[in-house]
Scaffold this active site. Sequence first.
Site, short mmCIF file in Angstrom:
data_model
loop_
_atom_site.label_atom_id
_atom_site.label_comp_id
_atom_site.label_asym_id
_atom_site.label_seq_id
_atom_site.Cartn_x
_atom_site.Cartn_y
_atom_site.Cartn_z
N LYS A 78 0.81 -1.22 0.00
CA LYS A 78 0.00 0.00 0.00
C LYS A 78 0.84 1.28 0.00
CE LYS A 78 -4.17 -1.88 2.03
NZ LYS A 78 -5.28 -1.69 2.95
N ASP A 114 -10.08 2.70 1.75
CA ASP A 114 -10.22 2.11 3.10
C ASP A 114 -10.94 3.09 4.03
OD1 ASP A 114 -8.97 -0.30 2.53
OD2 ASP A 114 -6.97 0.49 2.98
#
Length: 290
Positions: A78, A114
């Site tokens: 990420k 997210d």
Amino acid sequence: MTGAVKTPRTAPRLAGVVGAPIGHSLSPLIHTIWAAREGVNGYYVPVEIADDDEIFRQSIASLQTVGFAGVNVTLPHKERALKLATTASARAKRACAANMLTFSPEGVHADNSDIEGFRAALAEYAAPDEKRDLALILGAGGASRGVAIAIEEAGYKKIIVANRTKARADDLAGLINGAAAGDWEDRNDLAAGADLVVNTTSLGMTGKGVLDFDIAAMAPGAIVADIVYTPLKTPLLVAAKESGRRAVGGLSMLMHQAAPGYRAWLGNEAVVDEDLQNHLLRALARKDQA
Ligand code: ATR
């Protein structure tokens, strides 16, 4: 021959999720169900990419070259995904992590869904006029930052981060307005009167340690959330339900974080509903038996 080769319009739309390991990912199932609902001619595939900057860069370039519209990014990529991108959303920059890369002739755009995933999961359970005086975040690892930003955006007045390694709690609290770090050992006391507690640690996950946390001191009408979804009913969520508090499971966040990618790359709808959840529950049950 000059110029880039154009993918024929009849070609299926392509998207996927990159990570290592990736075999356990439920994202392909989520996207496949949404695509089937809309009759989209598209595929969403899991791609394992080794934990290495150069291999990651080459792999992403290859996926773009063969016509992928974009990919979700999961552990351990990420942060390097954000670094690789040509442009990035404010949310991805703030989270210092991207879980979406969208490809275009101009380059690679990084985003972070997210945060939206946790916001939407919370919104399913919280009333608009919910009391939002105190939120406690357990854990300060990779998964905590998006959750913390979503909690800040939801308007909680005070946010406490408790993590086994205090320095990481200090780092996270420093990024979030209204946040302070607390000692891991004090977590039960820190929960006194809390309106929201979120477990972002790996504790409670199948095969990991037990989360030793007592929700008794929380506000009676509090929300208890767990990002863990294996098992689905973590001991923390079971305790929340038994005490009459609202329990938000990790599957809810997982489904909601998938929606922006689906809309960007494959289709239009991406509805999170019971039918989708039931498909995921069956898939998890099959994995348990395997
Ligand atoms: P990820 O990248 O998957 O988030 P991570 O960054 O190591 O993994 O974060 C895992 C989280 O669970 C961290 O908050 C970690 O605490 P530390 O920062 O102290 O490592 C927490 N965690 C994992 N095992 C734990 C344990 N046995 N007791 C308390 N916290 C634990």
